[in-house]
Design a protein around this motif. Structure first.
Motif: not given
Length: 175
Positions: A94-103, A135-145
């Motif tokens: 979402s707009a809230i965590n997008r920058a963190e995911v991109i980083e 995958v381990q690092m992105l789990n906290k954001f919620g993996i869709k697919e």
């Protein structure tokens, strides 16, 4: 133990079905499978990851050679290789965590290949360990697919074992 097999086959209809049938009849599981054209026209390379001890792998190899279209089977597990895998991963962003995911994607040299208001889709290329780590690092954001290609590998002609070099570098840092 997991073994990586590189199998050269004649590129004809039904070859992959016969190989998969051989594994199914003997109760062996193929954990990863990648197939594509090889360096010579009419030849395909199958890279597969299978579990088993050395005796099981030897048995699988002998059985593969009995198949008519199989030209060469090589267990490249202990041979210095270049290994890569491709993964597409859709993550909640979402707009809230997008920058963190991109980083985080930048740290792993992943590319953003699709974006929506609620998700990011990343393309990640690298060795299987890199896939597990992101995958381990992105789990906290919620993996869709997730979609993964399976490992592809070629033997290093230089003979340089980069895994061995990594262990030497890690040991040197500790000293």
């Amino acid at each position: 133990m997991k073994h990586t097999l590189s199998v050269l086959v004649q590129d004809e209809a039904g070859v992959l079905t016969r190989i998969a049938g051989l594994f199914a009849r003997r109760g062996f599981n193929i954990e990863s499978l990648a197939v594509g054209p090889a360096e010579q026209l009419g030849i395909s390379r199958i890279t597969m990851v299978v579990s088993g001890d050395d005796g099981i792998i030897e048995q699988i190899t002998k059985q593969l050679y009995k198949l008519i279209n199989v030209l060469k089977v090589q267990d490249i597990t202990q041979i210095p290789c270049v290994e890569r895998e491709l993964m597409l991963i859709k993550v909640s962003a979402s707009a809230i965590n997008r920058a963190e995911v991109i980083e985080l994607a930048q740290v792993f040299r992943a590319r953003v290949v699709d974006i929506s208001e609620e998700t990011l889709t990343l393309e990640v290329v690298g060795d299987p360990g890199k896939m597990v780590a992101i995958v381990q690092m992105l789990n906290k954001f919620g993996i869709k697919e997730i979609a993964r290609t399976g490992k592809v590998a070629l033997v290093r002609e230089s003979g340089v074992n980069t895994e061995y070099l990594k262990t030497i570098a890690a040991t040197a840092k500790v000293s």
